[in-house]
Design an enzyme around this catalytic site. Structure first.
Site, short mmCIF file in Angstrom:
data_model
loop_
_atom_site.label_atom_id
_atom_site.label_comp_id
_atom_site.label_asym_id
_atom_site.label_seq_id
_atom_site.Cartn_x
_atom_site.Cartn_y
_atom_site.Cartn_z
N SER A 1 41.80 49.49 43.09
CA SER A 1 42.55 48.18 43.57
C SER A 1 42.80 48.47 45.24
O SER A 1 42.01 48.95 45.77
CB SER A 1 43.78 47.75 42.84
OG SER A 1 44.14 46.36 43.07
N ASP B 1 35.89 41.19 37.45
CA ASP B 1 36.99 41.53 38.13
C ASP B 1 36.90 40.89 39.41
O ASP B 1 36.04 40.78 40.32
CB ASP B 1 37.12 42.98 38.37
CG ASP B 1 38.30 43.37 39.39
OD1 ASP B 1 39.06 42.65 39.71
OD2 ASP B 1 38.37 44.62 39.73
N HIS C 1 40.26 43.42 35.90
CA HIS C 1 40.56 44.12 37.22
C HIS C 1 41.44 45.55 36.57
O HIS C 1 41.47 46.45 36.99
CB HIS C 1 41.60 43.54 37.98
CG HIS C 1 42.03 44.35 39.26
ND1 HIS C 1 41.08 45.15 40.12
CD2 HIS C 1 43.14 44.44 39.84
CE1 HIS C 1 41.77 45.59 41.01
NE2 HIS C 1 42.85 45.42 41.01
#
Ligand SMILES: *[C@@H]1O[C@H](CO)[C@@H](O)[C@H](O)[C@H]1NC(C)=O
Ligand SMILES: *[C@@H]1O[C@H](CO)[C@@H](O)[C@H](O)[C@H]1NC(C)=O
Ligand SMILES: *[C@@H]1O[C@H](CO)[C@@H](O)[C@H](O)[C@H]1NC(C)=O
Length: 357
Positions: free
Chosen positions: A183, A239, A300
Site C-alpha cells: 500500500s 485491488d 487490497h
C-alpha cells in the site's frame, strides 16, 4: 467500496472520456515511446515472493516489543530466524519500518509501513485527484507525489534506513538488499529502493511491493526502471489502490505512470495465476483491464494469501506512549554502550527523538 460518491462518478466520467479518446493513439505513442520499455526476459520467483510478502505483512504489527524480539504472531513461518537490526517507529507521522538480515536469503531486508490513518476508504478517496506536484531532485522532468515523497524524505525513515543498511553491509559484507512494503508502504519503499540503488548499485537492490499506488509521472517511471531494474510490483485481482492516483493516457505528461514490472495475482478458472506483465508499467492486459466499476478495497487487504491489515485500525497510534518509554528503558538498560549491541531503536514521539540505542 460502499456507496458511490460524486468523486467516483466524476472519475468514471474522466476515465470514460479517456477511453473514448483511444483512437488518438498517435499522441500517446510518441510520448509513451519516451518511456524506456525493457522487454528482456523476466522471471518472477513465487517462492521468494511468498517470503517477502510476510515481511511486508509483519511491519504492520503494532506491538513494538514483539516486533523487536521477532516474536509477533506474523513473525514466524518463512521469516522465522530473521535478525532484527533496526526498528523505526515514527509515532507522529504514523510510520513504521524495520531493517534486518535474512540469512537464508543472504539479504538485508527493508520493510516499510505507511500511514493510512484509520480508514483505508478515506485514504483512497484522497488519492483520486492528487497531482504529480513535486520535481524529483536531480532527475529532469521527473515529478512525484509530494505526500508520499515527504513521508519518506522528511521523516526519520530516509536517514535511519540508509544508516542501518550501511551498518549491516559493513558487518556481513556484500549482501543484496530487498526492499518491500504494502500500500502506501510500497510507495515509500519505492523511494527507498531508488535511494539505496543510487548508493549501493542497482544490481544489489531488489524491490517488491504489494498493492502500491502510483508515485510519479512517466519520466520518473523511466528513471526508476533504469536505476532499479529489479523491481516487481504485485497487484491483486480488483485491488483499487494500484489504479490510484489515476493514469490518464490522454495527458501523458501530467499523468501518473507506474513503473514496471507488474505481476498480477488473479484467479483464472479457479486457479491463482501470477501474470507477468509487459515492460511498460501500464500493461492494459493486467490489472488495468479491470473496469472501474469493479475496483475493490477488500482485494487490497490480501496478497499471496497473506493478510495485509494492521492489527489495530482504531487509531493511527502505533504503540501507547508509556509502553514505548518502558520498552526503551529496558532496551537502553540492557543494550546501550555495549559495542556488540548493534541494534538500533528509534522512536519519534511528536518530533522528539525519544530513544536511540
Ligand atoms: C527462488 O528464490 C528462492 C529463495 O527464496 C531460491 O532458493 C530459488 O533458487 C529461486 N529460484 C529461481 C528459479 O531463481
Ligand atoms: C528532502 O530532505 C532533504 C534533507 O532533509 C531536504 O533538504 C529537502 O528539502 C527534502 N526535499 C523535499 C522535496 O522535501
Ligand atoms: C493483450 O492480450 C491480447 C490477447 O490476449 C493480445 O492480442 C495483445 O497483444 C495483448 N496486448 C498487450 C499490450 O500485451
Amino acid at each position: 467500496m460502499g456507496r458511490p460518491t460524486w468523486e467516483a462518478a466524476a472519475l468514471l466520467l474522466v476515465l470514460s472520456v479517456s477511453a473514448a479518446s483511444r483512437p488518438l493513439h498517435g499522441i500517446v505513442a510518441t510520448t509513451e515511446s519516451s518511456f524506456q520499455n525493457s522487454e528482456q526476459s523476466f522471471g518472477f520467483n513465487l517462492t521468494l515472493a511468498k517470503t517477502i510478502v510476510e515481511y511486508a505483512s509483519a511491519v504492520y504489527m503494532t506491538d513494538l516489543t514483539e516486533l523487536y524480539t521477532w516474536t509477533c504472531s506474523k513473525c514466524n513461518d518463512l521469516i522465522q530466524g530473521f535478525e532484527m537490526r533496526c526498528l523505526i517507529v515514527d509515532v507522529q507521522s504514523c510510520l513504521q519500518a524495520f531493517v534486518g538480515v535474512d540469512h537464508g536469503l543472504n539479504s538485508i531486508i527493508v520493510s516499510i509501513r505507511g500511514t493510512q490513518e484509520n480508514s483505508v476508504q478515506n485514504w483512497i478517496k484522497d488519492m483520486l485527484w492528487k497531482q504529480v506536484d513535486l520535481n524529483y531532485p536531480n532527475m529532469p522532468n521527473a515529478k512525484v507525489h509530494t505526500g508520499f515523497y515527504s513521508s519518506y524524505n522528511n521523516t526519520l525513515l530516509r536517514p535511519v534506513i540508509a544508516n542501518a543498511v550501511c551498518k549491516a553491509r559493513k558487518l556481513y559484507g556484500h549482501m543484496s538488499i530487498i526492499v518491500t512494503g504494502h500500500s502506501m508502504g510500497g510507495a515509500l519503499a519505492s523511494f527507498c529502493a531508488l535511494d539505496l540503488a543510487i548508493t549501493h548499485g542497482g544490481n544489489n537492490v531488489y524491490l517488491m511491493t504489494f498493492g502500491q499506488p502510483r508515485v510519479g509521472n512517466t519520466a520518473f517511471a523511466s528513471y526508476f526502471t533504469k536505476y532499479v531494474p529489479n523491481t516487481i510490483r504485485v497487484t491483486h485481482e480488483h485491488d483499487i489502490v494500484p489504479h490510484l492516483p489515476p493514469y490518464f493516457f490522454i495527458f501523458p505528461h501530467q499523468t501518473y505512470h507506474h513503473f514496471p514490472r507488474e505481476v498480477w495475482e488473479h484467479e483464472v478458472d479457479g486457479n491463482t495465476v501470477y501474470q507477468v506483465c509487459d515492460g511498460s508499467g501500464e500493461d492494459p492486459n493486467c490489472s488495468r483491464s479491470v473496469f472501474v466499476f469493479f475496483w475493490s478495497a477488500s482485494d487490497h487487504l490480501t496478497y499471496l494469501g497473506v493478510d495485509m491489515e494492521a492489527d489495530d485500525w482504531s487509531t493511527c497510534r502505533i504503540v501507547l506512549g508509556s509502553s514505548v518509554e518502558q520498552f526503551l528503558q529496558t532496551r537502553l538498560a540492557t543494550g546501550s554502550g555495549d559495542a556488540a549491541a548493534v541494534d538500533v531503536v528509534v522512536v519519534a514521539d511528536h518530533g522528539v527523538l525519544v530513544g536511540w540505542s
